[in-house]
Design an enzyme around this catalytic site. Structure first.
Site, PDB file in Angstrom:
ATOM      1  N   ARG A 119     -36.737   8.627  -7.143  1.00 54.13           N
ATOM      2  CA  ARG A 119     -36.259   7.646  -8.246  1.00 54.13           C
ATOM      3  C   ARG A 119     -36.437   8.322  -9.497  1.00 54.13           C
ATOM      4  O   ARG A 119     -35.347   7.955 -10.359  1.00 54.13           O
ATOM      5  CB  ARG A 119     -37.260   6.460  -8.121  1.00 54.13           C
ATOM      6  CG  ARG A 119     -37.007   5.644  -7.131  1.00 54.13           C
ATOM      7  CD  ARG A 119     -38.191   4.795  -6.450  1.00 54.13           C
ATOM      8  NE  ARG A 119     -37.857   4.048  -5.407  1.00 54.13           N
ATOM      9  CZ  ARG A 119     -38.692   3.363  -4.603  1.00 54.13           C
ATOM     10  NH1 ARG A 119     -39.935   3.332  -4.826  1.00 54.13           N
ATOM     11  NH2 ARG A 119     -38.491   2.952  -3.263  1.00 54.13           N
TER      12      ARG A 119
ATOM     13  N   GLN B 279     -17.204  -0.736 -37.956  1.00 55.42           N
ATOM     14  CA  GLN B 279     -18.486  -0.980 -38.132  1.00 55.42           C
ATOM     15  C   GLN B 279     -18.857  -1.540 -36.498  1.00 55.42           C
ATOM     16  O   GLN B 279     -20.310  -0.935 -36.069  1.00 55.42           O
ATOM     17  CB  GLN B 279     -19.182  -2.005 -39.123  1.00 55.42           C
ATOM     18  CG  GLN B 279     -20.452  -1.959 -39.299  1.00 55.42           C
ATOM     19  CD  GLN B 279     -20.864  -3.047 -40.169  1.00 55.42           C
ATOM     20  OE1 GLN B 279     -20.509  -4.205 -40.261  1.00 55.42           O
ATOM     21  NE2 GLN B 279     -21.583  -2.584 -41.279  1.00 55.42           N
TER      22      GLN B 279
ATOM     23  N   GLU C 216     -32.114   4.963  -3.194  1.00 51.88           N
ATOM     24  CA  GLU C 216     -33.517   5.071  -3.495  1.00 51.88           C
ATOM     25  C   GLU C 216     -34.330   3.880  -4.179  1.00 51.88           C
ATOM     26  O   GLU C 216     -35.355   3.919  -4.554  1.00 51.88           O
ATOM     27  CB  GLU C 216     -33.649   6.178  -4.986  1.00 51.88           C
ATOM     28  CG  GLU C 216     -32.901   7.335  -4.918  1.00 51.88           C
ATOM     29  CD  GLU C 216     -33.290   8.359  -3.754  1.00 51.88           C
ATOM     30  OE1 GLU C 216     -33.539   8.037  -2.777  1.00 51.88           O
ATOM     31  OE2 GLU C 216     -32.961   9.356  -4.007  1.00 51.88           O
TER      32      GLU C 216
END
Length: 396
Positions: A257, A293, A378
């Protein structure tokens, strides 16, 4: 070119991946970044589109010590820590996530044999695995048992000095192209205590494979079902004792993991760079996108998520290395957080590219495709939530 650019991004103070590392760690991080830039990034798209398993490139990586990173040196490993491993996989993934993810699974298998095998098993398997003269696959998931791994039904009946293995495994990375299969199978009753771990070698009679799966990403590694039909495996190939297999599998996955989260970090790192460069050159409404922005703020959020993810992954890696009681929960938290956030970063990068991001001429789409599965394998991110909440409530 892209790999070199990843190293330039590392010069930006708040994004520097070398913060807090020792001189030795900085050195092998540089080696991994260089390998990613020179040996992986130029071929990433071709490996994906032609579904090439880049064996010779991986053997070159093994010459740098990346075939058994946290395997002990007496059997050919590099003997490095979990944090060292995370640093290396993050850097390699900037060149190709799919290939690095396979290397991480291979490393996990080699570590399992090194850690739970006896000296004879370690000496038989580990040197070739560390050199990547032979490749390994991890076989836990079955067609009927994914998240509920303890319900697996692949059986191993003892017959003299062999086990007779019957059943099938699903979604096996490297399946059919690899040489060593670390297989969880049922030697006893129901539940996790009835599971054992066998190492099955390529060419064993009764070992066969399903068709090569057609996947969204992870295309530089083949994925097939692994099928056992009266497959006779020597008892001497069992890791540990009967009934220890589930524990062995879970201990392997704790590190897995961290490894897969580290691969997500590399993808997000590279995607952030690609976005930054695109915003600096792409013009709309008479000025570059970097003057917008809204996009500046999005870039800031992406950078913040990346740095937060990296800090979580590295803290979990240290906890696992030190054998701390909170290691399992921290590995689950890191995997959950980093794979979710890094996918979000890569997906936002694609959005910033607009229509170009959806073209296979641009690598950002491949990072998105390759790391999407990190939220599933996993242990799914839903299972990570189960592990974390169980730990929280058991200590109340």
């Amino acid at each position: 070119e892209r790999g070199e650019a990843c190293k330039r991004l590392d010069c930006i103070g708040c994004l520097r991946t070398s913060h807090g590392l020792t001189d030795e760690q900085k050195e092998f991080q540089k080696v991994a970044f260089d390998f990613a830039a020179n040996e992986m990034a130029p071929h990433m798209a071709e490996w994906d589109q032609k579904e090439i398993f880049p064996v010779e490139t991986m053997r070159k990586a093994a010459q740098l010590g990346f075939g058994g990173i946290y395997v002990q040196p007496d059997v050919g490993g590099s003997g490095l820590s979990r944090l060292d491993t995370s640093i290396i996989f993050e850097a390699l993934s900037t060149g190709c996530v799919s290939t690095t993810a396979y290397i991480s699974i291979h490393n996990m298998c080699a570590w399992m044999i090194d850690t739970f095998g006896n000296n004879e098993q370690r000496e038989k398997f580990c040197p070739d695995l560390c050199a990547m003269e032979k490749f390994a696959s991890y076989c836990l998931t079955e067609p009927g048992s994914g998240s509920d791994a303890a319900s697996l039904v692949t059986s191993a009946q003892k017959n003299g000095d062999h086990y007779i293995l019957n059943g099938s495994k699903a979604f096996i990375s490297g399946g059919g192209d690899t040489d060593v299969y670390v297989v969880m199978c049922r030697t006893g009753g129901k539940g996790p205590k009835g599971i054992s771990c066998l190492v099955v070698e390529r060419g064993t009679p009764g070992l066969c494979f399903g068709k090569k799966e057609r996947k969204v990403g992870w295309n530089s590694q083949p994925t097939r079902a692994v099928i056992f039909e009266d497959c006779a495996v020597p008892v001497s190939n069992r890791l540990g004792e009967e009934g220890q297999g589930f524990n062995i599998a879970m201990k392997g996955l704790n590190g897995g993991r961290i490894n897969i989260a580290s691969c997500s970090l590399g993808a997000a790192h590279a995607s952030l760079l690609l976005s930054r460069e695109h915003l600096s050159v792409r013009k709309q409404f008479g000025e570059t996108l970097s003057n917008n922005q809204y996009l500046q703020f999005k870039l800031a959020e992406m950078a913040t998520r990346l740095v937060a993810s990296r800090l979580m992954v590295r803290e979990a890696a240290k906890a696992l290395q030190e054998g701390r009681s909170d290691a399992v929960s921290l590995c689950s938290m890191a995997k959950l957080f980093a794979t979710d956030e890094c996918f979000s970063i890569c997906n936002q990068a694609l959005q910033m590219f607009g229509g170009y991001g959806y073209l296979k001429d641009y690598p950002v789409q491949q990072f998105v495709r390759d790391i999407r599965v990190h939220q599933i394998l996993e242990g799914t991110n839903e299972v990570m939530r189960m592990i974390i909440s169980r730990n929280l409530l058991s200590e109340s």
